[in-house]
Design a protein around this motif. Structure first.
Motif, PDB file in Angstrom:
ATOM      1  N   THR A  79       1.572  -5.435  -6.921  1.00 21.39           N
ATOM      2  CA  THR A  79       2.919  -5.686  -7.427  1.00 21.39           C
ATOM      3  C   THR A  79       3.101  -7.202  -7.415  1.00 21.39           C
ATOM      4  OG1 THR A  79       4.137  -5.795  -5.334  1.00 21.39           O
ATOM      5  CG2 THR A  79       3.680  -3.588  -6.219  1.00 21.39           C
ATOM      6  N   PRO A  80       4.201  -7.714  -7.966  1.00 21.23           N
ATOM      7  CA  PRO A  80       4.435  -9.160  -7.888  1.00 21.23           C
ATOM      8  C   PRO A  80       4.556  -9.682  -6.458  1.00 21.23           C
ATOM      9  CG  PRO A  80       5.790  -8.189  -9.605  1.00 21.23           C
ATOM     10  CD  PRO A  80       5.171  -7.052  -8.843  1.00 21.23           C
ATOM     11  N   HIS A  81       4.762  -8.778  -5.495  1.00 17.21           N
ATOM     12  CA  HIS A  81       4.965  -9.187  -4.105  1.00 17.21           C
ATOM     13  C   HIS A  81       3.824  -8.774  -3.169  1.00 17.21           C
ATOM     14  CE1 HIS A  81       9.075 -10.188  -5.200  1.00 17.21           C
ATOM     15  NE2 HIS A  81       9.191  -8.985  -5.742  1.00 17.21           N
ATOM     16  N   PHE A  82       2.817  -8.100  -3.690  1.00 15.90           N
ATOM     17  CA  PHE A  82       1.754  -7.567  -2.823  1.00 15.90           C
ATOM     18  C   PHE A  82       0.391  -7.857  -3.449  1.00 15.90           C
ATOM     19  CE2 PHE A  82      -1.117  -4.533  -0.947  1.00 15.90           C
ATOM     20  CZ  PHE A  82      -0.621  -4.260   0.328  1.00 15.90           C
ATOM     21  N   GLU A  83      -0.375  -8.741  -2.792  1.00 17.95           N
ATOM     22  CA  GLU A  83      -1.727  -9.064  -3.253  1.00 17.95           C
ATOM     23  C   GLU A  83      -2.750  -8.448  -2.311  1.00 17.95           C
ATOM     24  OE1 GLU A  83      -3.094 -13.149  -4.682  1.00 17.95           O
ATOM     25  OE2 GLU A  83      -4.134 -12.982  -2.753  1.00 17.95           O
ATOM     26  N   ASP A 123      10.078  -5.702  -0.435  1.00 17.02           N
ATOM     27  CA  ASP A 123      10.705  -6.991  -0.735  1.00 17.02           C
ATOM     28  C   ASP A 123      10.047  -8.167  -0.015  1.00 17.02           C
ATOM     29  OD1 ASP A 123      12.600  -5.720  -2.359  1.00 17.02           O
ATOM     30  OD2 ASP A 123      13.858  -5.263  -0.621  1.00 17.02           O
ATOM     31  N   LYS A 124       9.050  -7.883   0.807  1.00 17.41           N
ATOM     32  CA  LYS A 124       8.332  -8.968   1.485  1.00 17.41           C
ATOM     33  C   LYS A 124       7.190  -9.469   0.613  1.00 17.41           C
ATOM     34  CE  LYS A 124       9.258  -7.552   6.268  1.00 17.41           C
ATOM     35  NZ  LYS A 124      10.014  -8.754   6.672  1.00 17.41           N
ATOM     36  N   GLU A 125       6.837 -10.726   0.783  1.00 19.17           N
ATOM     37  CA  GLU A 125       5.672 -11.292   0.108  1.00 19.17           C
ATOM     38  C   GLU A 125       4.467 -11.062   1.014  1.00 19.17           C
ATOM     39  OE1 GLU A 125       5.621 -12.613  -2.894  1.00 19.17           O
ATOM     40  OE2 GLU A 125       7.797 -12.439  -3.197  1.00 19.17           O
ATOM     41  N   ILE A 126       3.593 -10.156   0.608  1.00 20.24           N
ATOM     42  CA  ILE A 126       2.481  -9.756   1.467  1.00 20.24           C
ATOM     43  C   ILE A 126       1.146 -10.083   0.820  1.00 20.24           C
ATOM     44  CG2 ILE A 126       1.285  -7.803   2.530  1.00 20.24           C
ATOM     45  CD1 ILE A 126       3.993  -6.506   2.971  1.00 20.24           C
ATOM     46  N   VAL A 127       0.297 -10.756   1.580  1.00 21.29           N
ATOM     47  CA  VAL A 127      -1.110 -10.939   1.229  1.00 21.29           C
ATOM     48  C   VAL A 127      -1.896 -10.067   2.194  1.00 21.29           C
ATOM     49  CG1 VAL A 127      -3.044 -12.540   1.096  1.00 21.29           C
ATOM     50  CG2 VAL A 127      -0.761 -13.268   0.352  1.00 21.29           C
ATOM     51  N   TYR A 128      -2.646  -9.122   1.651  1.00 24.33           N
ATOM     52  CA  TYR A 128      -3.286  -8.074   2.446  1.00 24.33           C
ATOM     53  C   TYR A 128      -4.795  -8.131   2.253  1.00 24.33           C
ATOM     54  CZ  TYR A 128      -3.439  -3.333   4.573  1.00 24.33           C
ATOM     55  OH  TYR A 128      -3.656  -2.244   5.390  1.00 24.33           O
ATOM     56  N   HIS A 129      -5.513  -8.539   3.304  1.00 27.34           N
ATOM     57  CA  HIS A 129      -6.970  -8.548   3.288  1.00 27.34           C
ATOM     58  C   HIS A 129      -7.471  -7.352   4.097  1.00 27.34           C
ATOM     59  CE1 HIS A 129      -7.470 -13.159   2.449  1.00 27.34           C
ATOM     60  NE2 HIS A 129      -6.646 -12.564   1.608  1.00 27.34           N
ATOM     61  N   THR A 130      -8.493  -6.692   3.614  1.00 30.62           N
ATOM     62  CA  THR A 130      -8.989  -5.515   4.316  1.00 30.62           C
ATOM     63  C   THR A 130     -10.511  -5.418   4.219  1.00 30.62           C
ATOM     64  OG1 THR A 130      -8.811  -3.093   4.481  1.00 30.62           O
ATOM     65  CG2 THR A 130      -8.565  -4.061   2.275  1.00 30.62           C
ATOM     66  N   LEU A 131     -11.130  -4.998   5.327  1.00 27.01           N
ATOM     67  CA  LEU A 131     -12.584  -4.888   5.414  1.00 27.01           C
ATOM     68  C   LEU A 131     -13.004  -3.425   5.385  1.00 27.01           C
ATOM     69  CD1 LEU A 131     -13.137  -7.324   8.445  1.00 27.01           C
ATOM     70  CD2 LEU A 131     -13.366  -7.894   6.021  1.00 27.01           C
ATOM     71  N   GLU A 132     -14.092  -3.153   4.711  1.00 30.77           N
ATOM     72  CA  GLU A 132     -14.643  -1.799   4.707  1.00 30.77           C
ATOM     73  C   GLU A 132     -16.143  -1.869   4.439  1.00 30.77           C
ATOM     74  OE1 GLU A 132     -15.452   1.711   5.399  1.00 30.77           O
ATOM     75  OE2 GLU A 132     -13.293   1.331   5.445  1.00 30.77           O
ATOM     76  N   ARG A 133     -16.918  -1.348   5.348  1.00 25.69           N
ATOM     77  CA  ARG A 133     -18.377  -1.363   5.179  1.00 25.69           C
ATOM     78  C   ARG A 133     -18.851  -0.276   4.219  1.00 25.69           C
ATOM     79  NH1 ARG A 133     -22.909  -0.839  10.026  1.00 25.69           N
ATOM     80  NH2 ARG A 133     -24.736  -1.230   8.720  1.00 25.69           N
ATOM     81  N   TYR A 134     -18.188   0.888   4.247  1.00 25.84           N
ATOM     82  CA  TYR A 134     -18.597   2.013   3.408  1.00 25.84           C
ATOM     83  C   TYR A 134     -17.415   2.499   2.562  1.00 25.84           C
ATOM     84  CZ  TYR A 134     -22.661   2.237   6.506  1.00 25.84           C
ATOM     85  OH  TYR A 134     -23.791   1.948   7.222  1.00 25.84           O
ATOM     86  N   PRO A 135     -17.169   1.882   1.412  1.00 27.94           N
ATOM     87  CA  PRO A 135     -16.068   2.326   0.555  1.00 27.94           C
ATOM     88  C   PRO A 135     -16.235   3.779   0.115  1.00 27.94           C
ATOM     89  CG  PRO A 135     -16.882   0.176  -0.138  1.00 27.94           C
ATOM     90  CD  PRO A 135     -17.858   0.689   0.870  1.00 27.94           C
ATOM     91  N   LEU A 136     -15.128   4.468   0.033  1.00 27.09           N
ATOM     92  CA  LEU A 136     -15.156   5.845  -0.433  1.00 27.09           C
ATOM     93  C   LEU A 136     -15.453   5.899  -1.925  1.00 27.09           C
ATOM     94  CD1 LEU A 136     -11.974   7.207   1.386  1.00 27.09           C
ATOM     95  CD2 LEU A 136     -14.355   7.749   1.957  1.00 27.09           C
ATOM     96  N   SER A 137     -16.140   6.941  -2.354  1.00 28.51           N
ATOM     97  CA  SER A 137     -16.409   7.137  -3.774  1.00 28.51           C
ATOM     98  C   SER A 137     -15.144   7.588  -4.478  1.00 28.51           C
ATOM     99  CB  SER A 137     -17.497   8.201  -3.955  1.00 28.51           C
ATOM    100  OG  SER A 137     -16.981   9.479  -3.574  1.00 28.51           O
TER     101      SER A 137
END
Length: 224
Positions: free
Chosen positions: A130-134, A79-93
């Motif tokens: 979701t409408p609340h999670f970017e 129910d929270k409005e969350i903007v989520y930024h995340t860093l990854e140098r080696y994305p998993l296949s």
């Protein structure tokens, strides 16, 4: 964007039955072998996310990895409005992602759908899970990252300071501190003296709190 060619990664099952991965080149696991799910819940959700008031939260994660922290964040704060930024140098296949069992272990009716959407999201492009999670996944290194917004919470989930010492320096934490709102929280699993000193020099107050199974203490740092 195709995943960057990276190191060899081996699949492992941690003691609570949840998936983790192992990088033999640096002799390091992605999560605690005592339990990937319980470690992430303890360090990042219970010690971090649940300590923030308010309905709108901006989160930066250092180390997207398996996507576990992002998935737990969505499930634990729907129910929270969350903007989520995340860093990854080696994305998993996609082949490696298909071996992850978190949705099955969590037994949430939408866990698999959310997990798939997160991993299918294009890199460097915001995606509404979701409408609340970017979600914004950035395929880059922490050292070259230039924050362009202020965060309320940072999950510092990089490989350990013995394996990647360049990511645990006063300069790095100072950069992250400048990208945080006053009162913002940074949580991490390492309580090494060098880490505590680096955080303090960057303007954080340090709180050592009990850790998950296999870990005596962890750090919750607050931006002054």
């Amino acid at each position: 964007m195709n995943p960057t060619q990276g190191p060899i990664i081996e699949v492992k099952i941690s003691d609570d039955g949840s998936t983790t991965f192992y990088r033999p080149d640096i002799d390091e696991h992605y999560h605690s072998t005592h339990g990937a799910l319980q470690e992430s819940m303890h360090i990042f959700i219970n010690a971090g996310l649940k300590h923030l008031p308010g309905k709108a939260i901006r989160i930066l994660e250092v180390g997207f990895g398996t996507g576990l922290n992002a998935l737990l964040t969505l499930l634990e704060a729907p129910d929270k409005e969350i903007v989520y930024h995340t860093l990854e140098r080696y994305p998993l296949s996609p082949q490696m992602v298909s071996k992850i069992n978190y949705p099955q272990r969590l037994k949430h009716p939408d866990a698999q759908t959310f997990f798939n959407l997160m991993h299918q999201a294009r890199w460097d492009t915001p995606r509404a899970i979701t409408p609340h999670f970017e979600l914004l996944k950035m395929e880059q290194d922490l050292l070259t990252y230039r924050p362009d917004s202020l965060f309320d919470l940072i999950y510092f989930d990089a490989f350990g300071p013995d394996k990647q010492p360049e990511l645990w320096t006063p300069a790095v934490f100072e950069k992250l501190g400048k990208a945080m709102r006053p009162g913002g929280i940074l949580t991490t699993y390492s309580v090494k003296g060098t880490v505590k000193r680096a955080l303090k020099s960057a303007g954080f107050t340090i709180e050592k709190i009990p850790g998950p199974p296999g870990k005596r203490e962890i750090i919750r740092a607050t931006k002054i």
